[in-house]
Design a protein around this motif. Structure first.
Motif, short mmCIF file in Angstrom:
data_model
loop_
_atom_site.label_atom_id
_atom_site.label_comp_id
_atom_site.label_asym_id
_atom_site.label_seq_id
_atom_site.Cartn_x
_atom_site.Cartn_y
_atom_site.Cartn_z
N ILE A 1 0.92 -1.13 -0.04
CA ILE A 1 0.07 0.02 -0.01
C ILE A 1 0.85 1.25 0.01
O ILE A 1 0.36 2.36 -0.27
N ALA A 2 2.13 1.26 0.24
CA ALA A 2 2.86 2.23 0.23
C ALA A 2 3.44 2.66 -1.31
O ALA A 2 3.84 3.82 -1.37
N VAL A 3 3.36 1.79 -1.99
CA VAL A 3 3.80 1.89 -3.53
C VAL A 3 2.85 3.26 -4.10
O VAL A 3 3.64 4.04 -4.64
N PRO A 4 1.55 2.83 -4.05
CA PRO A 4 1.02 4.16 -4.75
C PRO A 4 1.09 5.55 -4.04
O PRO A 4 1.04 6.64 -4.67
N ALA A 5 1.33 5.41 -2.63
CA ALA A 5 1.48 6.76 -1.99
C ALA A 5 2.85 7.40 -2.39
O ALA A 5 3.04 8.49 -2.64
N ILE A 6 3.93 6.53 -2.42
CA ILE A 6 5.09 6.93 -3.06
C ILE A 6 5.02 7.49 -4.18
O ILE A 6 5.52 8.38 -4.74
N ALA A 7 4.51 6.59 -5.03
CA ALA A 7 4.46 7.03 -6.70
C ALA A 7 3.56 8.20 -6.69
O ALA A 7 3.99 9.13 -7.68
N TYR A 8 2.63 8.52 -5.80
CA TYR A 8 1.83 9.61 -6.23
C TYR A 8 2.70 10.85 -5.70
O TYR A 8 2.79 12.08 -6.40
N TRP A 9 3.43 10.86 -4.61
CA TRP A 9 3.90 11.87 -4.08
C TRP A 9 5.26 12.40 -4.71
O TRP A 9 5.69 13.39 -4.84
N LYS A 10 6.00 11.32 -5.30
CA LYS A 10 7.21 11.45 -5.66
C LYS A 10 7.67 11.18 -7.14
O LYS A 10 8.59 11.63 -7.62
N MET A 11 6.74 10.47 -7.73
CA MET A 11 6.71 10.02 -9.07
C MET A 11 5.89 10.65 -10.10
O MET A 11 5.83 10.26 -11.17
N GLY A 12 4.92 11.39 -9.68
CA GLY A 12 3.82 11.90 -10.44
C GLY A 12 2.73 10.99 -10.88
O GLY A 12 1.88 11.36 -11.69
N LEU A 13 2.57 9.91 -10.15
CA LEU A 13 1.32 9.00 -10.50
C LEU A 13 0.02 9.82 -10.27
O LEU A 13 -0.40 10.41 -9.28
N PRO A 14 -0.97 9.90 -11.39
CA PRO A 14 -1.90 10.60 -11.19
C PRO A 14 -3.03 10.12 -10.15
O PRO A 14 -3.01 9.16 -9.60
N GLU A 15 -3.71 11.28 -9.57
CA GLU A 15 -4.37 10.73 -8.42
C GLU A 15 -5.49 9.57 -8.51
O GLU A 15 -5.49 9.03 -7.29
N ILE A 16 -6.25 9.52 -9.69
CA ILE A 16 -7.17 8.40 -9.61
C ILE A 16 -6.57 7.17 -9.59
O ILE A 16 -7.23 6.17 -8.78
N PRO A 17 -5.65 6.57 -10.37
CA PRO A 17 -5.06 5.23 -10.36
C PRO A 17 -4.44 5.10 -8.92
O PRO A 17 -4.38 3.85 -8.20
N ALA A 18 -3.89 6.18 -8.12
CA ALA A 18 -3.17 6.07 -7.00
C ALA A 18 -4.20 5.85 -5.95
O ALA A 18 -4.10 4.99 -5.20
N PHE A 19 -5.53 6.52 -5.82
CA PHE A 19 -6.36 6.23 -5.08
C PHE A 19 -6.84 4.67 -5.15
O PHE A 19 -7.15 4.15 -4.21
N TRP A 20 -7.53 4.35 -6.53
CA TRP A 20 -7.97 2.97 -6.52
C TRP A 20 -7.07 2.09 -6.10
O TRP A 20 -7.33 0.83 -5.66
N PHE A 21 -5.88 2.12 -6.45
CA PHE A 21 -4.81 1.05 -6.19
C PHE A 21 -4.66 1.24 -4.71
O PHE A 21 -4.77 -0.19 -4.02
N ALA A 22 -4.52 2.04 -4.01
CA ALA A 22 -4.66 1.96 -2.49
C ALA A 22 -5.84 1.27 -1.93
O ALA A 22 -5.89 0.79 -1.00
N TYR A 23 -6.94 1.95 -2.38
CA TYR A 23 -8.33 1.51 -1.88
C TYR A 23 -8.40 0.05 -2.36
O TYR A 23 -8.84 -0.90 -1.07
N ILE A 24 -8.05 -0.81 -3.11
CA ILE A 24 -7.84 -2.11 -3.42
C ILE A 24 -6.98 -2.77 -2.21
O ILE A 24 -7.38 -3.81 -1.77
N VAL A 25 -6.16 -2.37 -2.07
CA VAL A 25 -4.87 -3.04 -1.12
C VAL A 25 -5.35 -2.85 0.21
O VAL A 25 -4.90 -3.71 1.18
N THR A 26 -6.19 -1.77 0.72
CA THR A 26 -6.82 -1.74 1.91
C THR A 26 -7.54 -2.79 2.57
O THR A 26 -7.59 -3.22 3.57
N ARG A 27 -8.11 -3.75 1.59
CA ARG A 27 -9.07 -4.81 1.86
C ARG A 27 -8.26 -5.86 2.15
O ARG A 27 -8.51 -6.50 3.43
N PRO A 28 -7.34 -6.51 1.77
CA PRO A 28 -6.39 -7.67 2.31
C PRO A 28 -5.66 -7.22 3.48
O PRO A 28 -5.29 -7.82 4.43
N LEU A 29 -5.23 -5.94 3.44
CA LEU A 29 -4.28 -5.23 4.55
C LEU A 29 -5.06 -5.37 5.95
O LEU A 29 -4.65 -6.21 6.81
#
Length: 275
Positions: free
Chosen positions: A184-212
């Motif tokens: 779940i740290a991957v989309p956060a780092i990619a969003y803040w440091k690598m310019g990953l767009p907000e929407i894919p970053a959000f949904w990536f993290a949203y999916i991972v919260t479930r198994p976490l």
């Protein structure tokens, strides 16, 4: 002329924020989301062990439909009704994934693949219809339908993925939880440091919260023979429910004190981000 256009745009944005049916994405949002995933996992396990499984699934479906109906017919955002719907989606999403494995003997890797493909199909239909996947744009019934279909599928996908790592891959619940905490740290780092767009970053993290959340909840609830702390799925569900109520109450109190009745996040400044 430009001043008039700016005023009109401000009014439209104000209307969209006032009628949006989902909460702003803040730290409290992610805390509650992870708590609901854990509660859904342990509550589902508790119910199917206390009640005949088909009856438990039927009850879960009834409460899910009822909670979503309340959410759909509530004008604007209501924290208690929204998170009640999320909890029921979590419970039923867990049941849906478990039914495929326990009831029909479908391997977890197949159900994980199936739900992943289903999620991509929903995303495709949503974007084709609305030209955005932003949760900041949920102010029409059609977009709300796409949103909840996505949420339900992410819960089922996360359940299957978490069970696959814990059971099929033999990692156990604690190690699985640690794995998804790193993922779940991957989309956060990619969003803040690598310019990953907000929407894919959000949904990536949203999916991972479930198994976490589910992995750690299972670890606390299951027996020591299965690698858990043996606190019991019932007590763990109750504690998580209390924590959810506390944080939802806090978020409701905070939003009442905020300007315009809802807290503003940085992401909410962009009403129609592109995917």
């Amino acid at each position: 002329m430009s001043h008039t256009v700016a005023i009109s745009a401000t009014k439209v944005e104000g209307f969209r924020q006032a009628t949006s049916k989902v909460p702003e994405v803040t730290a409290i949002f992610w805390i509650i989301k992870i708590l609901t995933t854990g509660m859904g996992e342990t509550t589902s396990d508790f119910l199917v062990r206390q009640i005949d499984p088909p009856i438990a699934v039927g009850i879960g479906a009834i409460f899910l439909i009822a909670s979503l109906a309340v959410q759909f017919f509530t004008p604007g955002y209501n924290a208690w009704k929204y998170w009640q719907a999320v909890v029921m989606v979590s419970v039923f999403g867990t049941m849906a994934a478990d039914v495929l494995h326990v009831g029909f003997g479908v391997p977890y890797w197949i159900s994980t693949t199936f739900f992943a493909a289903s999620l991509l199909a929903i995303f495709g239909a949503w974007y084709w219809s609305e030209r955005t996947l932003s949760i900041h744009s949920i102010y029409t019934k059609r977009r709300e339908f796409f949103y909840w279909a996505t949420v339900l599928t992410t819960f089922a996908l996360g359940t299957a993925a978490g069970d696959m790592t814990a059971s099929s891959l033999g990692m156990g619940y604690l190690l699985s939880g640690a794995l998804f905490a790193a993922v779940i740290a991957v989309p956060a780092i990619a969003y803040w440091k690598m310019g990953l767009p907000e929407i894919p970053a959000f949904w990536f993290a949203y999916i991972v919260t479930r198994p976490l959340g589910a992995s750690f909840a299972d670890w606390m609830g299951v027996s020591q023979v299965r690698g858990g702390l043996d606190w019991g799925t019932g007590p763990v569900s109750l504690v998580l429910a209390i924590l959810i109520c506390i944080f939802v109450g806090y978020s409701t109190h905070s939003s009442r004190r905020a300007p315009h009745g809802r807290p503003q996040s940085v992401a909410s400044q962009y009403s129609e981000p592109s995917f």
